[in-house]
Design a protein around this motif. Structure first.
Motif, PDB file in Angstrom:
ATOM      1  N   ALA A   1       4.951 -17.277  15.248  1.00  0.00           N
ATOM      2  CA  ALA A   1       4.279 -17.145  13.953  1.00  0.00           C
ATOM      3  C   ALA A   1       3.640 -15.765  13.873  1.00  0.00           C
ATOM      4  N   VAL A   2       3.154 -15.433  12.691  1.00  0.00           N
ATOM      5  CA  VAL A   2       2.464 -14.162  12.463  1.00  0.00           C
ATOM      6  C   VAL A   2       1.055 -14.472  11.993  1.00  0.00           C
ATOM      7  N   LEU A   3       0.073 -13.889  12.665  1.00  0.00           N
ATOM      8  CA  LEU A   3      -1.332 -14.045  12.283  1.00  0.00           C
ATOM      9  C   LEU A   3      -1.757 -12.806  11.506  1.00  0.00           C
ATOM     10  N   LEU A   4      -2.307 -13.023  10.315  1.00  0.00           N
ATOM     11  CA  LEU A   4      -2.754 -11.927   9.459  1.00  0.00           C
ATOM     12  C   LEU A   4      -4.198 -12.181   9.052  1.00  0.00           C
ATOM     13  N   GLY A   5      -5.039 -11.213   9.345  1.00  0.00           N
ATOM     14  CA  GLY A   5      -6.438 -11.292   8.944  1.00  0.00           C
ATOM     15  C   GLY A   5      -6.792 -10.156   8.012  1.00  0.00           C
ATOM     16  N   MET A   6      -7.463 -10.474   6.893  1.00  0.00           N
ATOM     17  CA  MET A   6      -7.886  -9.474   5.919  1.00  0.00           C
ATOM     18  C   MET A   6      -9.276  -9.852   5.411  1.00  0.00           C
TER      19      MET A   6
ATOM     20  N   VAL B   1      -7.891  -1.250   2.802  1.00  0.00           N
ATOM     21  CA  VAL B   1      -7.989  -2.629   3.281  1.00  0.00           C
ATOM     22  C   VAL B   1      -7.658  -2.686   4.769  1.00  0.00           C
ATOM     23  N   PRO B   2      -8.629  -3.028   5.623  1.00  0.00           N
ATOM     24  CA  PRO B   2      -8.312  -3.206   7.051  1.00  0.00           C
ATOM     25  C   PRO B   2      -7.564  -4.512   7.267  1.00  0.00           C
ATOM     26  N   ARG B   3      -6.595  -4.495   8.180  1.00  0.00           N
ATOM     27  CA  ARG B   3      -5.788  -5.682   8.435  1.00  0.00           C
ATOM     28  C   ARG B   3      -5.634  -5.883   9.940  1.00  0.00           C
ATOM     29  N   VAL B   4      -5.578  -7.144  10.328  1.00  0.00           N
ATOM     30  CA  VAL B   4      -5.250  -7.517  11.706  1.00  0.00           C
ATOM     31  C   VAL B   4      -3.949  -8.302  11.651  1.00  0.00           C
ATOM     32  N   ILE B   5      -2.904  -7.781  12.275  1.00  0.00           N
ATOM     33  CA  ILE B   5      -1.579  -8.408  12.229  1.00  0.00           C
ATOM     34  C   ILE B   5      -1.020  -8.488  13.641  1.00  0.00           C
ATOM     35  N   SER B   6      -0.510  -9.648  13.997  1.00  0.00           N
ATOM     36  CA  SER B   6       0.110  -9.791  15.316  1.00  0.00           C
ATOM     37  C   SER B   6       0.988 -11.034  15.345  1.00  0.00           C
ATOM     38  N   ARG B   7       1.987 -11.007  16.202  1.00  0.00           N
ATOM     39  CA  ARG B   7       2.804 -12.188  16.440  1.00  0.00           C
ATOM     40  C   ARG B   7       2.132 -13.056  17.491  1.00  0.00           C
ATOM     41  N   ILE B   8       2.128 -14.341  17.275  1.00  0.00           N
ATOM     42  CA  ILE B   8       1.559 -15.288  18.231  1.00  0.00           C
ATOM     43  C   ILE B   8       2.487 -16.504  18.322  1.00  0.00           C
ATOM     44  N   TYR B   9       2.277 -17.310  19.338  1.00  0.00           N
ATOM     45  CA  TYR B   9       3.033 -18.543  19.511  1.00  0.00           C
ATOM     46  C   TYR B   9       2.096 -19.727  19.324  1.00  0.00           C
TER      47      TYR B   9
ATOM     48  N   ALA C   1       0.828  -1.203   0.000  1.00  0.00           N
ATOM     49  CA  ALA C   1       0.000   0.000   0.000  1.00  0.00           C
ATOM     50  C   ALA C   1       0.864   1.256   0.000  1.00  0.00           C
ATOM     51  N   ASN C   2       0.256   2.364  -0.417  1.00  0.00           N
ATOM     52  CA  ASN C   2       0.960   3.653  -0.421  1.00  0.00           C
ATOM     53  C   ASN C   2       0.978   4.286   0.962  1.00  0.00           C
ATOM     54  N   ILE C   3      -0.070   4.043   1.751  1.00  0.00           N
ATOM     55  CA  ILE C   3      -0.197   4.661   3.071  1.00  0.00           C
ATOM     56  C   ILE C   3      -0.766   3.629   4.040  1.00  0.00           C
ATOM     57  N   TYR C   4      -0.241   3.625   5.262  1.00  0.00           N
ATOM     58  CA  TYR C   4      -0.766   2.768   6.329  1.00  0.00           C
ATOM     59  C   TYR C   4      -1.230   3.671   7.473  1.00  0.00           C
TER      60      TYR C   4
ATOM     61  N   THR D   1      -5.578  -3.584  13.189  1.00  0.00           N
ATOM     62  CA  THR D   1      -4.285  -3.032  13.606  1.00  0.00           C
ATOM     63  C   THR D   1      -3.864  -1.881  12.700  1.00  0.00           C
ATOM     64  N   ASP D   2      -4.285  -1.932  11.426  1.00  0.00           N
ATOM     65  CA  ASP D   2      -4.043  -0.808  10.524  1.00  0.00           C
ATOM     66  C   ASP D   2      -4.971  -0.903   9.322  1.00  0.00           C
ATOM     67  N   ILE D   3      -4.987   0.143   8.527  1.00  0.00           N
ATOM     68  CA  ILE D   3      -5.730   0.166   7.273  1.00  0.00           C
ATOM     69  C   ILE D   3      -4.733   0.503   6.172  1.00  0.00           C
ATOM     70  N   ALA D   4      -4.579  -0.408   5.220  1.00  0.00           N
ATOM     71  CA  ALA D   4      -3.674  -0.201   4.091  1.00  0.00           C
ATOM     72  C   ALA D   4      -4.432   0.534   2.989  1.00  0.00           C
ATOM     73  N   ILE D   5      -3.900   1.681   2.574  1.00  0.00           N
ATOM     74  CA  ILE D   5      -4.584   2.537   1.608  1.00  0.00           C
ATOM     75  C   ILE D   5      -3.774   2.590   0.315  1.00  0.00           C
ATOM     76  N   TYR D   6      -4.426   2.264  -0.786  1.00  0.00           N
ATOM     77  CA  TYR D   6      -3.819   2.336  -2.116  1.00  0.00           C
ATOM     78  C   TYR D   6      -4.375   3.577  -2.810  1.00  0.00           C
TER      79      TYR D   6
END
Length: 388
Positions: free
Chosen positions: A104-109, A90-98, A57-60, A205-210
Motif C-alpha cells: 500500500a501507499v501511505l500519504l500524509g498531508m 504543501v508538505p507531504r509524507v509519502i511511502s510504500r508500506i505493507y 503541483a508545478n514544482i516538487y 518526503t517532499d514539498i509540493a509547490i503551486y
C-alpha cells in the motif's frame, strides 16, 4: 460488373468453406483481441496519468541525499511561501508500506489539504484516524470504525520473524472506487500521524509547490538560492518520468506479439489452403472455364478483405466487452503493477480508431501472406495439372 461478380464469388467461397473461414476468423480474433485491449488500457492509464500530473503541483522540492531524494524539514514551507509567485506550498509524507502482506501507499498531508476527498462511506480523518482505498478495504475486509495496525520500524528479529512497533489507527472513511487507480491501495492521514508512523517528526518526503503561470523558472531559481541542497523537480520532469515508464511498459508488447505470431501461423496455413486440395482443384476449374490469373488473385484478395472486415470489428467488440464489463481481467495486470486478479477499481481505457484500423491492416497482412502466393502458384499451372 466483373468486379462485383468476383466479390459474389469471394462471398460464396467464404460461406461454402465454413470450417476454414471460422478457423481463420478465430485465429485472427485471438491475435487482434489482446492487441486492441492492451492499447486501450495503456492509453487510458496514460490519459489518467496526464490528468493527475497536470492537476498536480508545478514544482516538487526535496533535499539532495547522495544524488537521491532525501527528507526535507517541514519548517522550510514558511520560507518557500514567501517566494514571489508561489501560490501555496504543501508538505507531504509519502511511502510504500505493507499492511498484512499487502503493498500500500501511505500519504500524509496537512488537514486542510484533505478536504477535497470524496468517499464511498465515512468522512475526513481526525488525529489518530486514517482513510483507506477500496482495494485495501476489500482485501482486508475492513470497514469504517475498524482499527488498522501500521508499523514500519523493525525492533527485533526472533526466529527469522521481524517484530515492529505498530500503532492503531481508526478508519474514518473509504475512498470511492471511481477515484482512480492510485487511490485503490492508498492510506491517507494528516501529516502529523504519518510522521509518527515513520518516527520522522518535523520532516516531509517532499514539498509540493503551486505557482502562478509563467513563474516556474523564477521560483526554481529562487529555491536554489534559498538552499543549494534542494533537489527540484518540475512538472515537466515528472511528465518525462511517467512517459518513459509507459514506454518501458510498451515492451510487454514484445510478449504479446510473440503470442500473436505464434497464433498467426495456423491462420496463415489455413488461409493458404494448407491441407485443402479441393482449393487447388477449384482454381484449376476456374482456369479451365476461362478465368485469368489476375481474376483468381482478385477473388482471393476479396476473400481476405471479407475475413479481415469480420475479424477486426469482432475483435474490437470482444475487447470492449472484456475491458469495460470484465474490467480487463488478466490483461490489466500486465500494465498496472501490484494489483490482484480481482480489481477494486475500474480499469481506465480509451478505445481509439487508429488501433482498429491497424487491426484491419494486420489481419490483411496475415491472410494475404498465406493465400496470395499459394493462389498464384495454383493459378499459373496448367488446369489439367491442378485438377489431378
Amino acid at each position: 460488373m466483373k468486379h462485383l461478380n468476383l466479390l459474389y464469388a469471394a462471398l460464396g467461397n467464404v460461406t461454402r468453406h465454413k470450417l476454414r473461414s471460422v478457423v481463420v476468423i478465430l485465429c485472427l480474433v485471438a491475435i487482434l483481441f489482446p492487441f486492441i485491449s492492451a492499447i486501450a488500457i495503456l492509453e487510458g492509464i496514460k490519459t489518467q496519468s496526464r490528468v493527475s500530473v497536470n492537476e498536480g503541483a508545478n514544482i516538487y522540492v526535496t533535499m539532495d541525499m547522495y544524488g537521491r531524494n532525501g527528507v526535507i524539514p517541514i519548517e522550510m514551507v514558511e520560507e518557500i511561501r514567501k517566494i514571489d509567485g508561489v501560490i501555496r506550498a504543501v508538505p507531504r509524507v509519502i511511502s510504500r508500506i505493507y499492511i498484512s502482506g499487502k503493498l500500500a501507499v501511505l500519504l500524509g498531508m496537512p488537514q486542510d489539504e484533505l478536504r477535497s476527498l470524496s468517499f464511498l462511506k465515512g468522512a475526513l480523518p481526525k488525529d489518530g484516524e486514517i482513510v483507506i482505498g477500496r482495494g485495501i478495504a476489500d482485501a482486508l475486509k475492513l470497514n469504517i470504525n475498524d482499527h488498522l495496525s501500521i508499523g514500519v520500524r523493525i525492533i527485533a528479529v526472533i526466529d527469522n520473524i521481524p517484530y515492529t512497533i505498530k500503532k492503531q489507527y481508526r478508519i474514518a472513511g473509504i475512498f470511492k472506487p471511481h477515484s482512480g487507480i492510485w487511490t485503490s491501495d492508498l492510506i491517507m492521514t494528516n501529516i502529523e500521524d504519518a510522521n509518527s508512523v515513520f518516527e520522522m517528526t518535523g520532516f516531509a518526503t517532499d514539498i509540493a509547490i503551486y505557482v502562478k503561470p509563467g513563474y516556474e523558472a523564477t521560483v526554481s531559481r529562487q529555491l536554489q538560492q534559498l538552499n543549494t541542497f534542494f533537489r527540484i523537480q518540475t512538472k515537466e520532469i515528472v511528465k518525462t518520468y511517467f512517459e518513459s515508464g509507459f514506454n518501458i511498459k510498451g515492451g510487454i508488447f514484445v510478449g504479446l506479439y510473440t503470442l500473436a505470431f505464434a497464433l498467426a501461423i495456423p491462420a496463415i496455413l489455413v488461409s493458404s489452403g494448407f491441407g485443402l486440395s479441393e482449393r487447388r482443384k477449384e482454381i484449376g476449374i476456374l482456369k479451365a472455364t476461362g478465368w485469368q490469373t489476375h481474376d483468381v488473385l482478385e477473388m482471393v484478395m476479396l476473400e481476405n478483405i471479407i475475413l479481415a472486415l469480420i475479424s477486426a470489428p469482432l475483435s474490437f467488440i470482444i475487447s470492449f466487452i472484456w475491458v469495460r464489463l470484465f474490467n480487463g481481467f488478466f490483461i490489466a495486470q500486465l500494465f498496472i503493477a501490484g494489483i490482484g486478479n480481482i480489481l477494486s477499481f475500474p480499469v481506465p481505457s480509451k478505445f481509439m480508431p487508429l488501433p482498429f484500423l491497424l487491426s484491419i491492416l494486420f489481419a490483411l497482412i496475415i491472410t494475404m501472406t498465406g493465400s496470395i502466393y499459394s493462389a498464384w502458384r495454383a493459378a499459373t499451372v496448367a488446369p489439367a495439372e491442378a485438377l489431378r
